[in-house]
Design a protein around this motif. Structure first.
Motif, PDB file in Angstrom:
ATOM      1  N   ASP A   1      -2.405   5.159   4.742  1.00 30.04           N
ATOM      2  CA  ASP A   1      -3.636   5.688   4.154  1.00 30.04           C
ATOM      3  C   ASP A   1      -4.236   4.670   3.169  1.00 30.04           C
ATOM      4  OD1 ASP A   1      -5.653   7.223   3.163  1.00 30.04           O
ATOM      5  OD2 ASP A   1      -4.348   8.476   1.916  1.00 30.04           O
ATOM      6  N   PHE A   2      -5.409   4.174   3.500  1.00 31.58           N
ATOM      7  CA  PHE A   2      -6.089   3.206   2.626  1.00 31.58           C
ATOM      8  C   PHE A   2      -7.201   3.880   1.820  1.00 31.58           C
ATOM      9  CE2 PHE A   2      -4.450  -0.942   3.932  1.00 31.58           C
ATOM     10  CZ  PHE A   2      -3.864  -0.662   5.157  1.00 31.58           C
ATOM     11  N   SER A   3      -7.219   5.218   1.810  1.00 30.42           N
ATOM     12  CA  SER A   3      -8.381   5.898   1.213  1.00 30.42           C
ATOM     13  C   SER A   3      -8.501   5.651  -0.286  1.00 30.42           C
ATOM     14  CB  SER A   3      -8.338   7.396   1.508  1.00 30.42           C
ATOM     15  OG  SER A   3      -7.206   7.957   0.890  1.00 30.42           O
ATOM     16  N   GLN A   4      -7.392   5.313  -0.926  1.00 28.86           N
ATOM     17  CA  GLN A   4      -7.475   5.050  -2.373  1.00 28.86           C
ATOM     18  C   GLN A   4      -7.401   3.552  -2.693  1.00 28.86           C
ATOM     19  OE1 GLN A   4      -5.158   7.899  -4.924  1.00 28.86           O
ATOM     20  NE2 GLN A   4      -4.134   8.241  -2.960  1.00 28.86           N
TER      21      GLN A   4
ATOM     22  N   THR B   1      -6.761 -18.228  10.239  1.00 25.57           N
ATOM     23  CA  THR B   1      -5.345 -17.905  10.046  1.00 25.57           C
ATOM     24  C   THR B   1      -5.049 -16.409   9.898  1.00 25.57           C
ATOM     25  OG1 THR B   1      -5.120 -20.067   9.018  1.00 25.57           O
ATOM     26  CG2 THR B   1      -3.278 -18.524   8.732  1.00 25.57           C
ATOM     27  N   PRO B   2      -5.792 -15.662   9.063  1.00 25.59           N
ATOM     28  CA  PRO B   2      -5.393 -14.264   8.882  1.00 25.59           C
ATOM     29  C   PRO B   2      -5.822 -13.296   9.990  1.00 25.59           C
ATOM     30  CG  PRO B   2      -7.116 -14.854   7.286  1.00 25.59           C
ATOM     31  CD  PRO B   2      -6.856 -16.063   8.114  1.00 25.59           C
ATOM     32  N   VAL B   3      -6.484 -13.788  11.025  1.00 23.27           N
ATOM     33  CA  VAL B   3      -6.939 -12.877  12.087  1.00 23.27           C
ATOM     34  C   VAL B   3      -5.757 -12.105  12.695  1.00 23.27           C
ATOM     35  CG1 VAL B   3      -7.956 -12.808  14.407  1.00 23.27           C
ATOM     36  CG2 VAL B   3      -9.042 -14.159  12.621  1.00 23.27           C
ATOM     37  N   GLY B   4      -4.661 -12.821  12.958  1.00 22.39           N
ATOM     38  CA  GLY B   4      -3.477 -12.174  13.535  1.00 22.39           C
ATOM     39  C   GLY B   4      -2.863 -11.174  12.578  1.00 22.39           C
ATOM     40  N   MET B   5      -2.881 -11.490  11.295  1.00 23.91           N
ATOM     41  CA  MET B   5      -2.354 -10.571  10.282  1.00 23.91           C
ATOM     42  C   MET B   5      -3.160  -9.272  10.282  1.00 23.91           C
ATOM     43  SD  MET B   5      -2.439 -10.937   6.151  1.00 23.91           S
ATOM     44  CE  MET B   5      -4.209 -10.619   6.120  1.00 23.91           C
ATOM     45  N   TYR B   6      -4.488  -9.400  10.362  1.00 26.97           N
ATOM     46  CA  TYR B   6      -5.322  -8.192  10.372  1.00 26.97           C
ATOM     47  C   TYR B   6      -5.045  -7.362  11.629  1.00 26.97           C
ATOM     48  CZ  TYR B   6      -7.829 -10.186   6.399  1.00 26.97           C
ATOM     49  OH  TYR B   6      -8.139 -10.710   5.163  1.00 26.97           O
ATOM     50  N   ARG B   7      -4.858  -8.051  12.756  1.00 28.84           N
ATOM     51  CA  ARG B   7      -4.566  -7.332  14.007  1.00 28.84           C
ATOM     52  C   ARG B   7      -3.265  -6.532  13.843  1.00 28.84           C
ATOM     53  NH1 ARG B   7      -4.038 -11.597  17.751  1.00 28.84           N
ATOM     54  NH2 ARG B   7      -6.180 -12.204  17.332  1.00 28.84           N
ATOM     55  N   GLU B   8      -2.248  -7.179  13.274  1.00 27.01           N
ATOM     56  CA  GLU B   8      -0.952  -6.509  13.069  1.00 27.01           C
ATOM     57  C   GLU B   8      -1.072  -5.393  12.042  1.00 27.01           C
ATOM     58  OE1 GLU B   8       1.951  -6.886  14.649  1.00 27.01           O
ATOM     59  OE2 GLU B   8       0.929  -8.309  15.969  1.00 27.01           O
ATOM     60  N   LEU B   9      -1.883  -5.636  11.026  1.00 30.55           N
ATOM     61  CA  LEU B   9      -2.067  -4.627   9.977  1.00 30.55           C
ATOM     62  C   LEU B   9      -2.704  -3.364  10.559  1.00 30.55           C
ATOM     63  CD1 LEU B   9      -1.954  -3.933   6.950  1.00 30.55           C
ATOM     64  CD2 LEU B   9      -4.102  -5.152   6.643  1.00 30.55           C
ATOM     65  N   ILE B  10      -3.671  -3.540  11.425  1.00 30.28           N
ATOM     66  CA  ILE B  10      -4.325  -2.386  12.062  1.00 30.28           C
ATOM     67  C   ILE B  10      -3.304  -1.632  12.916  1.00 30.28           C
ATOM     68  CG2 ILE B  10      -6.067  -1.729  13.779  1.00 30.28           C
ATOM     69  CD1 ILE B  10      -7.675  -4.258  12.743  1.00 30.28           C
ATOM     70  N   LYS B  11      -2.516  -2.397  13.684  1.00 32.30           N
ATOM     71  CA  LYS B  11      -1.512  -1.775  14.558  1.00 32.30           C
ATOM     72  C   LYS B  11      -0.513  -0.963  13.749  1.00 32.30           C
ATOM     73  CE  LYS B  11      -0.289  -5.146  17.731  1.00 32.30           C
ATOM     74  NZ  LYS B  11       0.805  -5.927  18.250  1.00 32.30           N
ATOM     75  N   LEU B  12       0.037  -1.630  12.702  1.00 35.63           N
ATOM     76  CA  LEU B  12       1.037  -0.980  11.853  1.00 35.63           C
ATOM     77  C   LEU B  12       0.459   0.244  11.155  1.00 35.63           C
ATOM     78  CD1 LEU B  12       2.965  -3.678   9.767  1.00 35.63           C
ATOM     79  CD2 LEU B  12       3.938  -1.820  11.123  1.00 35.63           C
ATOM     80  N   SER B  13      -0.763   0.115  10.686  1.00 42.12           N
ATOM     81  CA  SER B  13      -1.400   1.217   9.948  1.00 42.12           C
ATOM     82  C   SER B  13      -1.592   2.415  10.856  1.00 42.12           C
ATOM     83  CB  SER B  13      -2.760   0.779   9.401  1.00 42.12           C
ATOM     84  OG  SER B  13      -2.586  -0.329   8.578  1.00 42.12           O
TER      85      SER B  13
ATOM     86  N   VAL C   1       0.843  -1.214   0.000  1.00 35.58           N
ATOM     87  CA  VAL C   1       0.000   0.000   0.000  1.00 35.58           C
ATOM     88  C   VAL C   1       0.871   1.255   0.000  1.00 35.58           C
ATOM     89  CG1 VAL C   1      -1.794   1.285   1.261  1.00 35.58           C
ATOM     90  CG2 VAL C   1      -1.925  -1.205   1.094  1.00 35.58           C
ATOM     91  N   LYS C   2       2.024   1.176   0.687  1.00 34.00           N
ATOM     92  CA  LYS C   2       2.940   2.331   0.673  1.00 34.00           C
ATOM     93  C   LYS C   2       3.449   2.585  -0.739  1.00 34.00           C
ATOM     94  CE  LYS C   2       5.201   2.487   5.197  1.00 34.00           C
ATOM     95  NZ  LYS C   2       6.393   1.962   5.872  1.00 34.00           N
ATOM     96  N   ALA C   3       3.809   1.498  -1.432  1.00 35.28           N
ATOM     97  CA  ALA C   3       4.361   1.634  -2.791  1.00 35.28           C
ATOM     98  C   ALA C   3       3.283   2.061  -3.785  1.00 35.28           C
ATOM     99  CB  ALA C   3       4.983   0.307  -3.228  1.00 35.28           C
ATOM    100  N   ASN C   4       2.065   1.617  -3.551  1.00 33.01           N
ATOM    101  CA  ASN C   4       0.970   1.944  -4.471  1.00 33.01           C
ATOM    102  C   ASN C   4      -0.303   2.193  -3.664  1.00 33.01           C
ATOM    103  OD1 ASN C   4      -1.003   2.111  -6.402  1.00 33.01           O
ATOM    104  ND2 ASN C   4      -0.978  -0.072  -6.906  1.00 33.01           N
ATOM    105  N   PRO C   5      -0.602   3.448  -3.371  1.00 30.63           N
ATOM    106  CA  PRO C   5      -1.778   3.747  -2.537  1.00 30.63           C
ATOM    107  C   PRO C   5      -3.087   3.236  -3.142  1.00 30.63           C
ATOM    108  CG  PRO C   5      -0.383   5.693  -2.802  1.00 30.63           C
ATOM    109  CD  PRO C   5       0.157   4.649  -3.739  1.00 30.63           C
TER     110      PRO C   5
END
Ligand SMILES: O=P(O)(O)OC[C@H]1O[C@](O)(CO)[C@@H](O)[C@@H]1O
Length: 254
Positions: A57-60, A39-51, A24-28
């Motif tokens: 910015d996920f607006s686009q 399985t991806p629940v932990g990934m989403y948790r980390e993604l929210i934290k990192l974001s 997302v950083k490379a291509n908004p």
């Protein structure tokens, strides 16, 4: 396929989240292909934290989920739309209208499948597709036997998938028996794929995916036909791999 073996589920979740963030950083305007399941629940948790930490910015950005149960409304607590809202969409600034999950309770599932496939095409295709893997090697809800040229369609769930997913419902007979799922061709159409597997129960499916010839009997093995797949597994999920596959392993942390 690039194999990354990590210590445990926490590391797997972090690595996968980092991959999505750098995309997302490379291509908004990244088109994310998203998965559900445990399985991806932990990934989403980390993604929210990192974001939040890095003000990503996920607006686009936009997203397409792999699948949805036939017969469940989007507001049903076990629908994959509800799962996505709870685990990700409510916590990042992706516009609701840019998040796509197949509609499961339509009166015309065939039209919904065609609409969904076309929506992916109109979005320019998926940039990065996240996948889990079923104990029987399924990806999305593409059960064994799913053809390589399959696109989004209504699929019949196997008894083993229904039993595995019964843990989310009050009883096994409440688990829908059909789903709308992206096909193998839809998944292979993504520019990049990242598949996550954690725990010993996935070890045999992971071995078959990586070590056998590509076959529709193990849908995940068809990912060998894709040029850019990263498989992130923890040590338990990697426990049945043979040394020849492990020789090509990318050390964790690189
Ligand atoms: O991550 P889990 O819960 O083990 O599920 C594995 C796979 O099974 C599904 O949940 C469907 O049964 C997929 O969405 C997922 O990839």
């Amino acid at each position: 396929m690039k194999l990354v073996i990590v210590k445990d589920y926490a590391e797997l979740s972090r690595k996968a989240a980092e991959m999505l963030v750098s995309e997302v950083k490379a291509n908004p305007k990244t088109v994310l292909g998203l998965a559900t399941g445990g399985t991806p629940v932990g990934m989403y948790r980390e993604l929210i934290k990192l974001s939040q930490a890095e003000s990503i910015d996920f607006s686009q950005a936009s997203s397409f989920n792999l699948d949805e149960y036939v017969g469940l409304s989007s507001t049903h607590p076990q629908s994959y739309r509800s799962y996505m809202e709870e685990n990700l969409f409510n916590h990042i600034n992706i516009p609701a209208e840019k998040t796509h999950v197949p509609v499961g309770n339509t009166t015309d599932p065939l039209a919904e499948c065609a609409r969904y496939e076309e929506a992916i095409r109109l979005a320019g295709g998926i940039d990065i597709q996240v996948l889990g893997i079923g104990n029987n090697g399924h990806i999305g809800f593409n059960e064994p036997g799913s053809p390589t040229d399959s696109v989004t369609r209504v699929v019949q769930l196997t008894d083993s998938t229904i039993e595995a997913n019964a843990r989310y419902f009050d009883s096994v007979d409440q688990v829908p028996t059909q789903a709308v799922s992206m096909g193998i061709k839809t998944i292979l159409g993504a520019k990049k794929v990242v598949l996550l597997a954690s725990g010993e129960a996935k070890a045999e499916a992971v071995r078959l995916m990586l070590e056998e010839e590509p076959t529709a009997d193990v849908p995940a093995s068809l990912l060998q036909l894709h040029p850019d797949v990263t498989v992130i597994v923890d040590q338990e999920a990697a426990s049945k791999l043979t040394t020849s596959v492990l020789a090509g392993t990318k050390p964790s942390g690189s």
